[in-house]
Design a protein around this motif. Structure first.
Motif, short mmCIF file in Angstrom:
data_model
loop_
_atom_site.label_atom_id
_atom_site.label_comp_id
_atom_site.label_asym_id
_atom_site.label_seq_id
_atom_site.Cartn_x
_atom_site.Cartn_y
_atom_site.Cartn_z
N SER A 22 0.85 -1.18 0.00
CA SER A 22 0.00 0.00 0.00
C SER A 22 0.89 1.24 0.00
CB SER A 22 -0.91 0.03 1.23
OG SER A 22 -0.23 0.53 2.36
N ILE A 23 0.28 2.39 -0.12
CA ILE A 23 1.04 3.64 -0.10
C ILE A 23 1.79 3.80 1.22
CG2 ILE A 23 -0.83 5.08 0.82
CD1 ILE A 23 0.05 7.25 -1.20
N LEU A 24 1.31 3.14 2.27
CA LEU A 24 1.94 3.24 3.59
C LEU A 24 3.27 2.49 3.66
CD1 LEU A 24 -1.22 2.81 5.85
CD2 LEU A 24 -0.14 4.93 5.07
N ALA A 25 3.62 1.79 2.60
CA ALA A 25 4.92 1.11 2.57
C ALA A 25 6.07 2.11 2.57
CB ALA A 25 5.01 0.22 1.33
N CYS A 26 5.79 3.32 2.13
CA CYS A 26 6.82 4.37 2.03
C CYS A 26 6.75 5.26 3.27
CB CYS A 26 6.61 5.19 0.76
SG CYS A 26 7.87 6.44 0.48
N ASP A 27 7.89 5.48 3.91
CA ASP A 27 7.92 6.27 5.14
C ASP A 27 7.36 7.68 4.97
OD1 ASP A 27 8.88 4.39 6.89
OD2 ASP A 27 10.98 4.89 6.58
N ARG A 28 7.35 8.17 3.75
CA ARG A 28 6.81 9.50 3.50
C ARG A 28 5.34 9.61 3.93
NH1 ARG A 28 8.84 13.26 0.01
NH2 ARG A 28 7.47 15.01 -0.42
N GLU A 66 13.73 6.64 -2.45
CA GLU A 66 12.37 6.60 -2.97
C GLU A 66 11.38 7.41 -2.15
OE1 GLU A 66 13.37 2.85 -0.66
OE2 GLU A 66 14.13 3.71 -2.51
N GLU A 67 11.72 7.75 -0.90
CA GLU A 67 10.77 8.46 -0.06
C GLU A 67 10.97 9.97 -0.07
OE1 GLU A 67 14.42 8.41 1.99
OE2 GLU A 67 13.33 6.70 1.18
N ILE A 68 12.07 10.45 -0.65
CA ILE A 68 12.42 11.87 -0.56
C ILE A 68 12.60 12.44 -1.97
CG2 ILE A 68 14.91 11.44 -0.39
CD1 ILE A 68 14.98 13.73 1.71
N THR A 69 12.20 13.68 -2.17
CA THR A 69 12.35 14.29 -3.48
C THR A 69 13.75 14.89 -3.64
OG1 THR A 69 11.64 16.53 -2.87
CG2 THR A 69 9.91 14.92 -3.38
N SER A 70 14.12 15.13 -4.89
CA SER A 70 15.42 15.76 -5.14
C SER A 70 15.45 17.17 -4.55
CB SER A 70 15.72 15.79 -6.65
OG SER A 70 14.76 16.56 -7.34
N ARG A 71 14.32 17.85 -4.58
CA ARG A 71 14.27 19.20 -4.01
C ARG A 71 14.54 19.17 -2.51
NH1 ARG A 71 10.26 18.78 -7.81
NH2 ARG A 71 10.22 20.35 -9.48
N GLU A 72 13.96 18.18 -1.84
CA GLU A 72 14.15 18.06 -0.40
C GLU A 72 15.59 17.70 -0.06
OE1 GLU A 72 9.53 16.72 0.55
OE2 GLU A 72 11.07 15.21 0.14
N VAL A 73 16.20 16.83 -0.85
CA VAL A 73 17.60 16.49 -0.62
C VAL A 73 18.48 17.72 -0.78
CG1 VAL A 73 19.56 15.21 -1.56
CG2 VAL A 73 17.38 14.05 -1.24
N VAL A 74 18.24 18.50 -1.82
CA VAL A 74 19.03 19.71 -2.04
C VAL A 74 18.87 20.68 -0.87
CG1 VAL A 74 19.20 21.80 -3.47
CG2 VAL A 74 19.11 19.55 -4.56
N ARG A 75 17.66 20.84 -0.37
CA ARG A 75 17.45 21.73 0.78
C ARG A 75 18.24 21.26 1.99
NH1 ARG A 75 11.33 21.30 -0.25
NH2 ARG A 75 11.01 22.77 -1.97
#
Length: 246
Positions: A22-28, A66-75
């Motif tokens: 399910s979508i809950l598989a991802c920590d996000r 897979e749980e984090i966006t590239s924008r969030e990593v850059v921040r």
């Protein structure tokens, strides 16, 4: 590790639980703690680690997991300090977050110090769009564009292949679930549209016999297939790298 001459270290922020379908598989999408709270906690840990990394002339390179966006990593990297933190660019994981890999590569390129490179197949499924791992050159990614971006920013960046173990690691883009959109206010409609077009293109190629179909994508990968995945990816990266290197 610095005492052994290793100054670039890999790290990931959270994880994906394959045992949950399910979508809950991802920590996000956890319900016990919000994603912004998880990012804030991660930023706090990075601030604590920063002095140790600087003292040892080391970088902790956060993966575009897979749980984090590239924008969030850059921040996170910019806030904690690029003198102590960098990016491990995973070309397949950014797709799970609805990002065009070329656009994601442009965002992270100034900070990329390590790579996890692999291609993807995309297929419409009951969950939305399924992402499957493929050897470099066998999926939908534009490798000329991706490598050109990375090599212009850092001509000596290591081009590393992350292989597969047992499966092609299907991960859904939950494009029919409002929770998927609510969890990413930065989601770019144009990039998501690009992925939808890439999905259609891959399906059409498979239907014409030029790529793996859905049942094959979901099939097992034996040891020979896992080895071939890495070998053919390396060969393709060398060909493309020689063509686009500045």
């Amino acid at each position: 590790m610095a005492g052994l001459g290793v100054h670039d270290l890999w790290a990931a922020t959270c994880n994906y639980q394959f045992r949950f379908a399910s979508i809950l598989a991802c920590d996000r999408f956890r319900t016990d703690v919000t994603w912004p709270a998880q990012l804030a906690a991660t930023a706090k840990v990075l601030r604590l680690l920063a002095p140790v990394l600087r003292a040892n002339d080391a970088h902790l390179n956060l993966e575009t997991h897979e749980e984090i966006t590239s924008r969030e990593v850059v921040r996170l990297v910019e806030e904690a300090g690029p003198d102590a933190f960098g990016v491990t660019f995973d070309s397949a994981n950014v797709v799970v977050r609805g990002e065009d890999p070329v656009a994601a590569a442009r965002r992270v390129a100034p900070y990329v110090r390590a790579t996890h490179l692999r291609d993807v197949g995309l297929w419409r499924t009951a969950d939305g769009i399924g992402r499957f791992l493929l050897p470099v050159g066998e999926g939908v990614l534009d490798w000329d564009a991706i490598l050109a971006v990375l090599l212009v920013a850092n001509p000596s960046v290591p081009l590393s292949v992350e292989g597969v173990i047992g499966t092609r690691a299907e991960m859904p883009l939950w494009v029919d679930d409002p929770r998927w959109y609510a969890a990413d206010p930065d989601l770019d409609a144009h990039e998501l549209a690009t992925l939808r077009s890439m999905t259609t293109a891959y399906e059409e190629r498979a239907e014409a016999g030029g790529a793996l179909a859905l049942d094959e994508l979901r099939g097992p990968v034996d040891d020979d297939g896992a080895l071939s995945f890495v070998v053919s990816s390396v060969e393709e990266l060398r060909r493309v790298g020689a063509r686009v290197a500045p």
